[in-house]
Design an enzyme around this catalytic site. Structure first.
Site, PDB file in Angstrom:
ATOM      1  N   GLU A 196     -10.381  41.922 -97.908  1.00 39.61           N
ATOM      2  CA  GLU A 196     -11.825  41.852 -98.153  1.00 39.61           C
ATOM      3  C   GLU A 196     -12.559  43.136 -97.756  1.00 39.61           C
ATOM      4  O   GLU A 196     -13.399  43.148 -96.837  1.00 39.61           O
ATOM      5  CB  GLU A 196     -12.433  40.647 -97.426  1.00 39.61           C
ATOM      6  CG  GLU A 196     -11.826  39.331 -97.851  1.00 39.61           C
ATOM      7  CD  GLU A 196     -12.460  38.111 -97.185  1.00 39.61           C
ATOM      8  OE1 GLU A 196     -13.399  38.277 -96.391  1.00 39.61           O
ATOM      9  OE2 GLU A 196     -12.008  36.989 -97.461  1.00 39.61           O
ATOM     10  N   GLU A 227      -6.742  33.450 -99.792  1.00 43.37           N
ATOM     11  CA  GLU A 227      -7.516  32.639 -98.841  1.00 43.37           C
ATOM     12  C   GLU A 227      -8.361  31.636 -99.607  1.00 43.37           C
ATOM     13  O   GLU A 227      -9.001  31.993-100.608  1.00 43.37           O
ATOM     14  CB  GLU A 227      -8.498  33.491 -98.020  1.00 43.37           C
ATOM     15  CG  GLU A 227      -7.905  34.256 -96.889  1.00 43.37           C
ATOM     16  CD  GLU A 227      -8.959  35.009 -96.084  1.00 43.37           C
ATOM     17  OE1 GLU A 227     -10.114  34.566 -96.006  1.00 43.37           O
ATOM     18  OE2 GLU A 227      -8.582  36.059 -95.537  1.00 43.37           O
TER      19      GLU A 227
HETATM   20  O1  IFM Z   1     -12.312  33.866 -91.334  1.00 43.39           O
HETATM   21  C1  IFM Z   1     -12.569  34.602 -92.483  1.00 43.39           C
HETATM   22  C2  IFM Z   1     -11.424  35.543 -92.784  1.00 43.39           C
HETATM   23  O2  IFM Z   1     -11.162  36.385 -91.713  1.00 43.39           O
HETATM   24  C3  IFM Z   1     -11.752  36.398 -93.988  1.00 43.39           C
HETATM   25  N1  IFM Z   1     -12.167  35.591 -95.092  1.00 43.39           N
HETATM   26  C4  IFM Z   1     -13.160  34.565 -94.867  1.00 43.39           C
HETATM   27  C5  IFM Z   1     -12.761  33.719 -93.681  1.00 43.39           C
HETATM   28  C6  IFM Z   1     -13.829  32.623 -93.437  1.00 43.39           C
HETATM   29  O3  IFM Z   1     -15.065  33.205 -93.191  1.00 43.39           O
END
Ligand code: IFM
Length: 480
Positions: free
Chosen positions: A179, A384
């Site tokens: 990200e 994710e």
């Molecule tokens: O916890 C975070 C993660 O580190 C990166 N993506 C989003 C998740 C939830 O906010």
């Protein structure tokens, strides 16, 4: 742009949704959020150590000093993963644990931690997916200028090479960055993430140097990995919806799409920054920090693209009486949306998670089919996806989380629809394996499939973990 046409709508189904054989059913964490052991083995502070130890930056003054003590419990946690049927584990390496100064020699003890973890995973038949950078820049590199400084990209490539030399014989799935939007814009524009700077132009420079770090890092990985090594990046593209079809609202959608997504996919997939992004930010910078050949480096061919998705973003053109800015990333005084001052963010009606993020799986479908169309043939992973809820053990000590099961169900159904519509989706990583440190929210938000009692570090799989175990075992998502 977000696809809101009829094909994006859920189709009724009555049979279990079967996934392709070999589909990876993973769970994910990141180093700073779970490891703890902050001062052990020669590890130096990262920007998140500094930030979280600064009063007022993280809710409740929480830090990742201990986190969920994962580093001391690797064996126990991997055994739990195996019992829950997880077939892949996405973890990140802490840069300051393996290269404490960020640009000097590696520390063998740090590398050995990850070697032990990987060996344990492989012994349990769990495939490792290694993320090199999940936001924990060595503080020393921030002191030298951080991501707005070009050299940071080169130092990242050296670090990538070190980790690949050490683990390339046993890890075949590699993600360079997690990200980068958050690193650049939450870290350097709104300042709600480390290092907490609020300098819009620095955020744009950071975004470019993160892209460059990916390209140089990918080259370093290729040089060190055997041929089966696969290189990807995990982005958090926005599924942006315009509140109405008015030209002004559609223009707000375009701006946010450029700043959240095409600022990365433009150079990564097409070798250029989008012209509209350059125009939108022209009053801030002429982008002269992009040098000859950078774009060719960044367009290094990817073996796969990782997509992190939680919720869609709804925007309109700002009006004088527009509601206060809402962007789902905490109460920032400064906007992360550099150059998009006339955009208003809205909360759509409907259910929300504990983060206040709306539950809408069609955004995942939109993104998977978008990248299938934009980069035909490129394998995709959901690296994710998940939700925070206010989970608590009942009198028997069990943790029931039906909302999370419903969330996962809807998103896996959306992923399945995308597969049916041609997206080459290879795996899904639930965020997160364990409850953990949720950045500026500290330990107040629980994303885990496994409940962690933060006082005792006791792990209790929630109902969703058992539900997900069945999905992984059968390769099918049951009917709701
Ligand atoms: O916890 C975070 C993660 O580190 C990166 N993506 C989003 C998740 C939830 O906010």
């Amino acid at each position: 742009m977000a696809d809101t046409g009829p094909e994006a709508r859920p189709r009724p189904h009555s049979r279990p949704l079967r996934f392709p054989s070999g589909f990876l059913w993973g769970a994910a964490t990141s180093a700073y959020q779970v490891e703890g052991a902050a001062d052990e083995g020669g590890r130096t502070p990262s920007i998140w150590d500094t930030f979280s130890r600064t009063p007022g930056k993280v809710l409740g003054g929480d830090t990742g000093d201990v986190a969920v003590d994962h580093l001391h419990r690797l064996h126990e946690d991997v055994a739990l993963m195996a019992r829950l049927g997880v077939t892949a584990y996405r973890f990140s390496v802490s840069w300051p644990r393996v290269q404490p100064t960020g640009r000097g020699p590696a520390v063998q003890q740090g590398l050995d931690v990850y070697r032990r973890l990987v060996d344990d995973l492989l012994d349990h038949g769990i495939r490792p997916l290694l993320t090199l950078y999940h936001w924990d820049l060595p503080q020393e590199l921030e002191d030298a200028g951080g991501w707005p400084r070009r050299d940071t990209a080169r130092w990242f490539a050296d670090y990538a090479g070190i980790v690949a030399e050490a683990l390339g014989d046993r890890v075949d799935l590699w993600t360079t960055l997690n990200e980068p939007w958050c690193s650049a814009f939450l870290g350097y524009a709104s300042g709600v993430h480390a290092p907490g700077r609020t300098e819009p132009v620095a955020a744009l420079r950071a975004a470019h140097h993160l892209n460059l770090a990916h390209g140089l890092g990918a080259q370093a990985l290729r040089a060190a990995l055997p041929a089966r090594g696969q290189v990807m990046i995990s982005l958090n593209p926005s599924a942006v919806r315009a509140r109405t079809r008015s030209p002004q609202d559609l223009d707000a959608q375009r701006q946010v799409d450029a700043l959240s997504t095409r600022i990365f996919t433009g150079p990564l997939l097409h070798g250029a920054y989008p012209a509209d992004l350059l125009a939108d930010t022209a009053s801030l910078t002429d982008w002269s920090f992009v040098r000859d050949h950078d774009l060719a480096v960044i367009k290094h061919p990817l073996d796969a693209l990782g997509i992190n998705y939680y919720a869609p973003t709804v925007v309109s053109a700002a009006t004088d009486n527009a509601p206060p800015r809402q962007d789902g990333h905490g109460a920032a005084e400064r906007s992360p949306w550099v150059g998009a001052d006339r955009v208003a963010f809205h909360q759509p009606p409907g259910s929300r998670t504990e983060m206040g993020w709306s539950v809408d799986a069609s955004g995942l479908y939109d993104l998977l089919t978008r990248f299938h169309r934009e980069a035909p043939g490129l394998p995709l992973y959901v690296t994710e996806n998940g939700a925070a809820y206010d989970d608590r053990p009942n009198a028997e000590g069990d943790v029931h989380d039906p909302d999370r099961i419903a969330y996962l169900h809807a998103h896996l159904a959306a992923a399945h629809r995308a597969l049916q519509d041609g997206a080459d989706l290879r795996g899904y990583f639930l965020w997160s394996f364990l409850d953990n440190f949720e950045w500026a929210y500290g330990y107040s938000k629980r994303f885990g499939a496994v409940y962690v009692d933060f006082a005792t570090q006791r792990r209790t799989p929630k109902s969703s973990a058992h539900w997900y175990a069945r999905v992984a075992r059968t390769n099918e998502v049951p009917e709701p």
